[in-house]
Design a protein around this motif. Structure first.
Motif, mmCIF file in Angstrom:
data_model
loop_
_atom_site.group_PDB
_atom_site.id
_atom_site.type_symbol
_atom_site.label_atom_id
_atom_site.label_comp_id
_atom_site.label_asym_id
_atom_site.label_seq_id
_atom_site.Cartn_x
_atom_site.Cartn_y
_atom_site.Cartn_z
ATOM 1 N N GLU A 135 -4.819 -1.218 -5.796
ATOM 2 C CA GLU A 135 -5.069 -0.283 -4.701
ATOM 3 C C GLU A 135 -5.703 0.953 -5.314
ATOM 4 O O GLU A 135 -5.307 1.376 -6.403
ATOM 5 N N VAL A 185 -7.593 -2.041 -0.879
ATOM 6 C CA VAL A 185 -6.455 -2.786 -1.433
ATOM 7 C C VAL A 185 -6.865 -4.255 -1.539
ATOM 8 O O VAL A 185 -7.406 -4.821 -0.579
ATOM 9 N N GLU A 235 0.828 -1.205 0.000
ATOM 10 C CA GLU A 235 0.000 0.000 0.000
ATOM 11 C C GLU A 235 0.860 1.253 0.000
ATOM 12 O O GLU A 235 1.990 1.246 0.473
#
Ligand SMILES: *[C@@H]1O[C@H](CO)[C@@H](O)[C@H](O)[C@H]1NC(C)=O
Ligand SMILES: *[C@@H]1O[C@H](CO)[C@@H](O)[C@H](O)[C@H]1NC(C)=O
Ligand SMILES: *[C@@H]1O[C@H](CO)[C@@H](O)[C@H](O)[C@H]1NC(C)=O
Length: 393
Positions: free
Chosen positions: A161, A264, A85
């Motif tokens: 993401e 995500v 992330e």
């Protein structure tokens, strides 16, 4: 009463359809009860939410997911070894409506209880939890589902993401829905596999107009496998706080406060056993890789955007909103957006999609506009619309 009278007059002739009708409804009743018993696992604690939902706290290992024949030997995954992330993307963390009424105890997960009415709302007991097959809604036209989305090129990806702007779209009639989601798609026809996640308003399955987090999956082009949320065995819920199917009350206001969630989805390179789902700062759960036949094998396409169903009530286009209900040109705080779109590479790195492929099935009803790149929003777009208007009759 009518049956009784008729039956007395014509014993043996009319009587059998009456009895048959009763047996049929008793039979359905028994089937519904049996299904509810199979789907709702024994809860250590149940929490009543103000939105009408009941949240069951079920021991992690006894959740419905593990009834799936492919998950007989599944080892429950504790935490991902790695979360791809972007640390630069910040979104607030949000609570679901039921969170204020209680918490689930240690070693349990929270699950939205399936009610009798939820099953009775589906086309048939067999169809419960599945996407309503287009045939049911079609009326001979293929244009019931309308989209405004962006697609990646096909490539060897292992997730995505992104940040999605949160709105509560107005849905005109029960069998329509409006959603904002991502699709991870591989294969074609009966070997089409998808992982899907986002936010939707869908009175036809939830019985209300609340905005809900949802997931979906299929491993056979939406035929026998897969379903919404935890309506069938498959998706493994891990969180005690954020549940699939749960409602959110915090939504954006036109020209006012804006809210957005980071989502995500990724398959960790280390083990490859599962596809994780993280929403905001919460690890919600995962899809075991063994559910799928083509996903993760090679070519995948990732899409992000909106979809609605147009039931054409009264022969005119639906006024169901997509996104905020305003066209993409209106821009910030007025149109809905997806931003900071990323793909997860083979080596678990986040990469920006190369090239953008926006598409709207009918831009007079709902459209999409890709923003200029080079801003803090990375690759982004606005999308949505009001449906019914002079150009979209
Ligand atoms: C589970 O393990 C048993 C014994 O090793 C094996 O025979 C069976 O095929 C496995 N089932 C699945 C679905 O992997
Ligand atoms: C949006 O909000 C601003 C600031 O409150 C206001 O001046 C403007 O008139 C509003 N615009 C619309 C289209 O509502
Ligand atoms: C970003 O903008 C430049 C210049 O317009 C363009 O060449 C490039 O393809 C864009 N990148 C993406 C990912 O769209």
């Amino acid at each position: 009463m009518a049956c009784f009278t008729v039956a007395l007059m014509m014993i043996g002739v009319i009587i059998s359809p009456c009895v048959y009708g009763k047996e049929f409804s008793d039979h359905k009743e028994i089937e519904v009860e049996r299904l509810l018993k199979r789907l709702n696992k024994h809860a250590l604690l149940s929490i009543k939410s103000d939105d009408g939902d009941i949240i069951d706290c079920v021991p992690v290992q006894s959740q419905l997911a593990f009834d799936h024949p492919l998950l007989k030997n599944h080892t429950i995954q504790m935490r991902p070894s790695f979360i791809p992330e972007s640390t630069s993307i910040y979104t607030k963390s949000y609570t679901q409506a039921w969170n204020k009424n209680g918490r689930c105890p240690q070693n349990t997960v929270s699950v939205r209880r399936i009610k009798r009415e939820d099953i009775l709302r589906s086309n048939s007991i067999e169809d419960f939890g599945k996407k309503m097959t287009p045939g049911i809604l079609l009326y001979g036209s293929k244009s019931v589902h309308e989209y405004a989305y962006m697609s990646s090129k096909e490539g060897k990806y292992f997730g995505t993401e992104f940040v999605v702007n949160i709105w509560k779209p107005k849905v005109q009639v029960r069998r329509e829905f409006s959603l904002a989601q991502t699709w991870l798609v591989s294969g074609a026809g009966l070997s089409r596999n998808t992982i899907e996640a986002g936010f939707q308003v869908y009175p036809g399955i939830y019985g209300d107009n609340n905005l809900r987090l949802f997931v979906y999956w299929t491993a056979d082009g939406y035929q026998q496998t897969g379903c919404y949320n935890t309506d069938c065995p498959g998706f493994v819920q891990k969180s005690k706080r954020i549940i699939v199917g749960g409602t959110f009350n915090t939504v954006s206001q036109y020209n006012g406060s804006q809210f957005a969630h980071r989502i995500v989805i990724w398959r960790a390179r280390e083990d490859g056993k599962v596809w994780w789902l993280k929403v905001g700062d919460e690890l919600v759960g995962y899809w075991p890789s063994s559910l799928f036949t083509t996903l993760g094998d090679g070519a995948m396409r990732v899409k992000w955007g909106g979809e609605i169903v147009n039931a054409k009530t009264g022969g005119i286009h639906t006024s169901t909103d997509m996104g905020s209900g305003h066209f993409a040109e209106e821009g910030n705080k007025k149109a809905s957006y997806f931003r900071n779109l990323k793909l997860v590479s083979e080596t678990n790195f986040l990469i920006e999609p190369k090239g953008v492929f926006p598409r709207a099935t009918n831009a007079n009803c709902y459209n999409i506009k890709v923003g200029p790149n080079g801003t803090a929003w990375g690759i982004y777009f606005y999308y949505g619309g009001p449906g019914l208007n002079t150009k979209c009759p």
